[in-house]
Design an enzyme around this catalytic site. Structure first.
Site, PDB file in Angstrom:
ATOM      1  N   ASP A 167      56.982  53.347  72.153  1.00  0.00           N
ATOM      2  CA  ASP A 167      57.293  51.889  72.219  1.00  0.00           C
ATOM      3  C   ASP A 167      56.577  51.281  71.299  1.00  0.00           C
ATOM      4  O   ASP A 167      55.403  51.524  71.024  1.00  0.00           O
ATOM      5  CB  ASP A 167      56.423  51.678  73.526  1.00  0.00           C
ATOM      6  CG  ASP A 167      56.823  49.823  74.288  1.00  0.00           C
ATOM      7  OD1 ASP A 167      57.230  49.184  73.144  1.00  0.00           O
ATOM      8  OD2 ASP A 167      55.585  49.433  73.896  1.00  0.00           O
TER       9      ASP A 167
ATOM     10  N   CYS B  88      64.958  49.407  78.750  1.00  0.00           N
ATOM     11  CA  CYS B  88      63.308  49.525  77.857  1.00  0.00           C
ATOM     12  C   CYS B  88      62.110  48.587  78.980  1.00  0.00           C
ATOM     13  O   CYS B  88      62.816  48.621  79.630  1.00  0.00           O
ATOM     14  CB  CYS B  88      63.119  50.128  76.069  1.00  0.00           C
ATOM     15  SG  CYS B  88      63.887  48.305  75.775  1.00  0.00           S
TER      16      CYS B  88
ATOM     17  N   ARG C 265      63.223  48.342  71.482  1.00  0.00           N
ATOM     18  CA  ARG C 265      64.183  49.823  71.916  1.00  0.00           C
ATOM     19  C   ARG C 265      65.469  49.839  72.607  1.00  0.00           C
ATOM     20  O   ARG C 265      66.164  50.392  71.510  1.00  0.00           O
ATOM     21  CB  ARG C 265      63.077  51.503  72.630  1.00  0.00           C
ATOM     22  CG  ARG C 265      61.624  51.561  71.575  1.00  0.00           C
ATOM     23  CD  ARG C 265      61.730  52.207  72.989  1.00  0.00           C
ATOM     24  NE  ARG C 265      60.416  51.622  73.876  1.00  0.00           N
ATOM     25  CZ  ARG C 265      59.795  51.495  75.068  1.00  0.00           C
ATOM     26  NH1 ARG C 265      59.423  53.175  75.282  1.00  0.00           N
ATOM     27  NH2 ARG C 265      59.511  50.816  75.930  1.00  0.00           N
TER      28      ARG C 265
HETATM   29  P1  4NP Z   1      60.437  47.302  74.343  1.00  0.00           P
HETATM   30  O1  4NP Z   1      59.426  47.271  73.464  1.00  0.00           O
HETATM   31  O2  4NP Z   1      60.215  47.808  75.919  1.00  0.00           O
HETATM   32  O3  4NP Z   1      61.161  48.554  73.709  1.00  0.00           O
HETATM   33  O4  4NP Z   1      61.421  46.425  74.285  1.00  0.00           O
HETATM   34  C1  4NP Z   1      58.360  46.045  74.052  1.00  0.00           C
HETATM   35  C2  4NP Z   1      58.561  44.561  72.983  1.00  0.00           C
HETATM   36  C3  4NP Z   1      57.439  43.748  74.355  1.00  0.00           C
HETATM   37  C4  4NP Z   1      56.322  44.130  75.510  1.00  0.00           C
HETATM   38  C5  4NP Z   1      56.071  45.889  74.907  1.00  0.00           C
HETATM   39  C6  4NP Z   1      56.752  46.635  74.677  1.00  0.00           C
HETATM   40  N1  4NP Z   1      55.564  43.487  76.073  1.00  0.00           N
HETATM   41  O5  4NP Z   1      54.614  44.052  75.721  1.00  0.00           O
HETATM   42  O6  4NP Z   1      55.864  42.733  75.410  1.00  0.00           O
END
Ligand code: 4NP
Length: 147
Positions: free
Chosen positions: A119, A10, A16
């Site tokens: 997300d 991800c 995720r």
């Molecule tokens: P992930 O979610 O891709 O599912 O781990 C996110 C976690 C952090 C961020 C964006 C998406 N961020 O911008 O810090």
């Protein structure tokens, strides 16, 4: 039999893909299938999963609290046999690093028909429940595809 190595990808590797890793690990024989996860960004390198992902996993009897975020690297293409991405942006970022068709063929959307796992980072707990359900169904399909 050679172990199948699966990588979940991800953006941040804290919401995720750690959940996807924990859910799939819980459904397979670790001697036959190993599962890891990574993010296309390094924002959260070394961090534990988001507390909301840890909580929804815990509610479903899965412990993901020991996981640590890391960034996807080109080298992952030589380690893993299948790489599952959560959304189009992950797909494009990974495909941009692939060096040939053999590597590109390893990259799949975790949901059918190129749908995205939304997300949940900027949302509320409902987003994490939705994410868990999508990933649990997706991992059931992955398990079937391994047999
Ligand atoms: P992930 O979610 O891709 O599912 O781990 C996110 C976690 C952090 C961020 C964006 C998406 N961020 O911008 O810090």
């Amino acid at each position: 039999m050679k172990q199948v190595k699966i990588l979940m990808v991800c953006l941040g590797n804290i919401c995720r893909s750690p959940l996807a890793q924990g859910i799939l690990e819980n459904k397979v024989d670790p001697k036959k299938v190993s599962v890891d996860s990574a993010g296309t960004a390094a924002y959260h390198q070394g961090n534990s999963p988001d507390p909301r992902s840890i909580a929804i996993a815990q509610k479903n009897g899965i412990d993901i609290s020991h996981q640590k975020a890391r960034k996807f690297t080109k080298h992952d293409f030589s380690i893993f046999s299948r790489i599952y991405v959560m959304d189009l942006s992950n797909y494009q970022n990974i495909i941009a690093i692939a060096e040939n068709d053999y590597e590109r063929a390893k990259v799949h959307f975790i949901l059918n028909h190129h749908e995205e796992v939304p997300d949940p980072y900027y949302g509320n707990e409902d987003g994490f429940i939705n994410c868990y359900e999508l990933l649990d169904n997706a991992c059931n399909r992955i398990v079937k595809s391994l047999n």
